[in-house]
Design a protein around this motif. Structure first.
Motif, mmCIF file in Angstrom:
data_model
loop_
_atom_site.group_PDB
_atom_site.id
_atom_site.type_symbol
_atom_site.label_atom_id
_atom_site.label_comp_id
_atom_site.label_asym_id
_atom_site.label_seq_id
_atom_site.Cartn_x
_atom_site.Cartn_y
_atom_site.Cartn_z
ATOM 1 N N THR A 546 -4.289 -4.879 -7.692
ATOM 2 C CA THR A 546 -3.162 -4.348 -6.935
ATOM 3 C C THR A 546 -3.364 -2.906 -6.478
ATOM 4 O O THR A 546 -2.403 -2.237 -6.108
ATOM 5 C CB THR A 546 -1.872 -4.427 -7.782
ATOM 6 N N THR A 547 -4.613 -2.413 -6.501
ATOM 7 C CA THR A 547 -4.828 -1.064 -5.971
ATOM 8 C C THR A 547 -4.563 -1.079 -4.465
ATOM 9 O O THR A 547 -4.606 -2.137 -3.825
ATOM 10 C CB THR A 547 -6.287 -0.607 -6.187
ATOM 11 N N GLU A 548 -4.328 0.084 -3.900
ATOM 12 C CA GLU A 548 -4.112 0.150 -2.451
ATOM 13 C C GLU A 548 -5.343 -0.367 -1.712
ATOM 14 O O GLU A 548 -5.250 -1.000 -0.660
ATOM 15 C CB GLU A 548 -3.779 1.580 -2.009
ATOM 16 N N LYS A 549 -6.503 -0.089 -2.266
ATOM 17 C CA LYS A 549 -7.761 -0.563 -1.669
ATOM 18 C C LYS A 549 -7.777 -2.095 -1.598
ATOM 19 O O LYS A 549 -8.141 -2.679 -0.579
ATOM 20 C CB LYS A 549 -8.918 -0.037 -2.536
ATOM 21 N N VAL A 551 -5.123 -4.169 -1.770
ATOM 22 C CA VAL A 551 -4.062 -4.680 -0.901
ATOM 23 C C VAL A 551 -4.497 -4.586 0.561
ATOM 24 O O VAL A 551 -4.358 -5.531 1.341
ATOM 25 C CB VAL A 551 -2.749 -3.901 -1.128
ATOM 26 N N LYS A 552 -5.096 -3.453 0.911
ATOM 27 C CA LYS A 552 -5.534 -3.263 2.293
ATOM 28 C C LYS A 552 -6.586 -4.321 2.660
ATOM 29 O O LYS A 552 -6.531 -4.953 3.711
ATOM 30 C CB LYS A 552 -6.106 -1.847 2.448
ATOM 31 N N ARG A 562 0.539 -8.507 -0.446
ATOM 32 C CA ARG A 562 0.783 -7.646 -1.611
ATOM 33 C C ARG A 562 1.554 -8.412 -2.693
ATOM 34 O O ARG A 562 1.213 -8.357 -3.870
ATOM 35 C CB ARG A 562 1.574 -6.399 -1.174
ATOM 36 N N GLU A 566 0.478 -9.037 -6.533
ATOM 37 C CA GLU A 566 1.290 -8.610 -7.674
ATOM 38 C C GLU A 566 1.610 -9.793 -8.573
ATOM 39 O O GLU A 566 1.585 -9.693 -9.799
ATOM 40 C CB GLU A 566 2.574 -7.919 -7.185
#
Ligand code: ADP
Ligand code: MG
Length: 705
Positions: A546-549, A551-552, A562, A566
């Motif tokens: 679930t890091t921003e990396k 998700v992107k 996302r 999660e």
């Protein structure tokens, strides 16, 4: 003599495969369906009625009474709900066999009891299964009769994926699109698709069923939670590739026949390193089939073992002290015109497309090492990764001497002018042929090793689905390909742009390459210096999802939203807590009801005989009995203390709200308390009379199959 097996005749007999479809479907329907399967084009729903009809007739002719949508929820195993083909009886009480296109395409299992990580509130408990026509339906024959199994994807009411297959299919599309852009840049205009190919090598243990049934830990946890090492382990290395014993051979023969009937290309079988451990590998296939077939392999392994009076253990670490089981996921990218993008050719330094692909893969693995590590995280695998037998928990890439040399040339001088060749291996015996050597030796300690024309990801656990690992591989490589294609498509001078890009990729991501011994402590330190992530346990690995990396990455390629990520993290935390809770409670049960009572019987006998000897012969030396009594009583009291401690922390953790904190509490508190209870128990096993010990020993289990 055993009967002759005609493999060619039985292979695929229970599969609704292309040959059957060609025979039974109208030409136009067959052609359209084949196009969907091969080109990945959209399925025309009007085909379903015709296909369903043909499928039903074929299945019923072979004795099928039921059909099921076969799917892979996030439980790690497959799920199915059977429906018979019968219609409602008519006025005369007769039934006919029915199966409609609608029933083929869509199922509606009451799905509220599958893990969803909060994606599906119980008030909207609908889940749907959707026919995956790219994986052929098959007939399962067992005690319940013959069942038509239809591989399906499993989604929530809102279309969120609740299974392993949906993201896998999405990731296949992603890498297909981007890989095509890459090969187009090199002038390939023929290929219409690039598909990941996967061959998973499956390790497993076989134990005698009678003995298995005497061990609650094997029954509830799939692994032993107590057990002293036998006098002999795997140190003689006499099991690996050893002659296969008759009982095991008979099992393997049956297993192969069952698998061949289901169209699974069971190819290689051998004894593995640990006693009672074996391996089976199929011939590689496109990844979606490879994932489904691996599930079939695991199911069939368990089923056939029962027929031979054995139990198949797929747990990653059934026995402490000997090797555990994993799954080597061999992965490559092959275009439909037959080109393997990972094939270096004779002279890799000249193969520009290969070097670009290699550079992109290094980048993908370097940037997303945490995700790759996470994809192999399961509770059982915590006992393997980094525990000195399996690959370490640090991701690195093994390339071998030849490729590393090419990279060195490119990075140092900017040009690669030669490729080291394997040469000839001379045996020194006139009658033996000289052998051509591969340019690359093997490295058994690397988690991600280049072997000839594929990468072998060696971290996956033996009981786990291989889908998550391949979802990660496909998607991270799609991203690296996309970034390369964006740059190169815009370049004025392709040749110099690609040359510069390869150099940059290799230079920037060289830190992920490691050709040395991955088991050594020195590597752990070196990896830390290089800044490579070291995620030692499942609970440490889960946040990678679930890091921003992440998700992107996943949103860009439409693989996960996302919310889906999660939910998966939540499902994994819950799974972790539940498994450890079961293990702890099993230990509490065994210690309290079996081991401690046995030790009390033993010490009582000892005390009685000690008294008897003393009164019969006061001058006799009873120091041995006294010593044993003192030692076993001390260990017994250690056990009781440890048991009370384990019971207390397990209750505390079980009372917590489920999620990340609970999983960490199980990891930090319950797991060490389990170790503390096991320790005195295993020492007692070495002291207590074998007649009184309530469990079959390690020796009984792994040497006497
Ligand atoms: P190795 O000896 O290097 O481990 P094997 O030939 O024994 O390789 O194969 C191990 C597994 O890898 C098998 O399942 C095999 O079918 C699979 N495999 C071989 N080539 C490829 C490839 N190009 N892509 C994916 N899997 C492959
Ligand atoms: Mg192997």
């Amino acid at each position: 003599m055993s009967e002759v097996i005609n493999v060619a005749e039985i292979f695929g007999r229970n599969v609704f495969n292309e040959t059957v479809m060609k025979e039974r479907l109208p030409k136009s329907v067959f052609r359209k369906l084949k196009k969907t399967i091969e080109d990945g084009t959209e399925l025309d729903p009007s085909l379903a009625e015709v296909v369903a009809h043909a499928m039903k007739d074929w299945a019923i002719e072979r004795g099928a009474t039921h059909y099921t949508h076969w799917f892979q929820p996030l439980t790690g195993v497959t799920a199915e709900k059977h429906d018979s083909f019968i219609s409602a009886p008519d006025a005369e009480g007769k039934v006919i066999m029915e199966f409609s296109g609608k029933e083929l395409i869509k199922g509606e299992p009451d799905a509220s009891s599958f893990p969803s990580g909060g994606l599906r509130a119980t008030f909207e408990a609908r889940g749907y299964t959707a026919w995956d026509c790219t994986s052929p339906s098959f007939l399962r024959e067992d005690a319940s009769g013959v069942t038509l199994c239809i591989p399906t994807a499993f989604c929530s009411y809102k279309g969120e994926s609740l299974d392993q297959k949906t993201p896998l299919l999405r990731s296949m599309q992603a890498v297909d699109r981007q890989a095509l852009r890459i090969i187009r840049l090199f002038g390939n205009t023929r290929a219409r698709r690039v598909v990941p190919s996967v061959g998973p090598e499956q390790e497993y243990f076989l134990v005698d069923r009678e003995k298995y049934l005497q061990r609650k830990d094997l029954i509830y946890a799939g692994r032993t939670l107590f057990g002293a090492m036998p006098p002999k382990g795997q140190e003689l290395e006499d099991h690996y590739f050893g002659t296969i014993r008759e009982r095991i051979g008979a099992y393997m023969k049956d297993l192969n026949v069952e698998l061949w009937k289901l169209g699974v290309t069971a190819k290689t079988q051998h004894n593995e390193v640990a006693p009672a451990q074996h391996e089976l590998a199929p011939i590689y296939d496109q990844v979606n089939l490879a994932v489904d077939h691996n599930q079939i392999v695991m199911e069939t392994m368990k089923k056939v073992a029962g027929r031979h009076g054995m139990t198949c253990l797929l747990h990653e670490k059934p026995f402490a002290g000997v090797n555990g089981s994993g799954k080597h996921n061999n992965w490559s990218l092959i275009s439909d015109d037959g080109v393997n993008l990972l094939s270096p050719g004779e002279t890799p330094h000249e193969n520009v497309q290969f070097l670009l692909v290699l550079g992109c893969i290094l980048k993908a693995v370097d940037v997303h090492a945490d995700l790759l590590r996470e994809s192999a995280a399961d509770v059982g695998n915590d006992h393997r990764l980094g525990a000195n037998e399996a690959p370490p928990a640090i991701i690195s890439v093994f390339l071998g001497e030849q490729l590393e040399d090419v990279i060195d040339q490119l990075c140092s001088t900017g040009e690669a002018t030669h490729s080291k060749q394997g040469g000839t291996l001379k045996t020194g015996v006139a009658t033996l042929p000289d052998l051509d050597k591969d340019a690359t030796d093997r490295n058994r300690t690397s988690p991600f090793a280049f072997t000839n024309n594929k990468f072998e990801f060696r971290m996956v656990g033996s009981s786990d689905s291989i889908a998550p690992a391949n979802v990660v591989l496909n998607t991270i490589v799609a991203e690296a390909f996309k970034e390369a294609a964006d740059e190169l498509e815009a370049a004025e001078d392709f040749d110099s742009a690609v040359h510069d890009l390869i150099k940059k990729l290799l230079r920037d991501h060289k830190r992920i390459v490691f050709n040395g011994n991955g088991y050594s402590e020195a590597w752990v330190e070196e990896a830390e210096r290089r800044g490579l992530p070291h995620l030692r346990s499942m609970v440490e690995a889960i946040p990678a999802l679930t890091t921003e990396k992440a998700v992107k990455l996943y949103e860009e390629f439409g693989v996960f939203t996302r919310a889906e990520l999660e939910s998966r993290a939540e499902v994994e935390y819950e799974a972790y807590s539940k498994v450890i809770n079961i293990e702890a409670r099993t230990m509490i049960d065994m210690a309290g009801k079996q081991i401690i009572p046995a030790v009390i019987r033993y010490t009582t006998q000892l005390a009685t005989s000690l008294g008897a000897v003393k009164s019969a012969c006061p001058e006799a030396d009873t120091s041995v009995q006294t010593e044993l009594l003192t030692e076993s009583s001390a260990l017994l009291s250690d056990m009781k203390v440890a048991l009370a401690a384990l019971t207390a922390v397990t209750e505390q953790c079980a009372a917590m709200a489920s999620g990340k904190d609970q999983a960490h509490a199980y990891h930090d508190q319950v797991v060490p308390a389990m170790t503390a209870l096991r320790e005195p128990a295993d020492r007692l096993e070495m002291i207590v009379d074998k007649e009184l010990w309530p469990l079959p020993s390690y020796g009984d289990l792994i040497f006497e199959v």
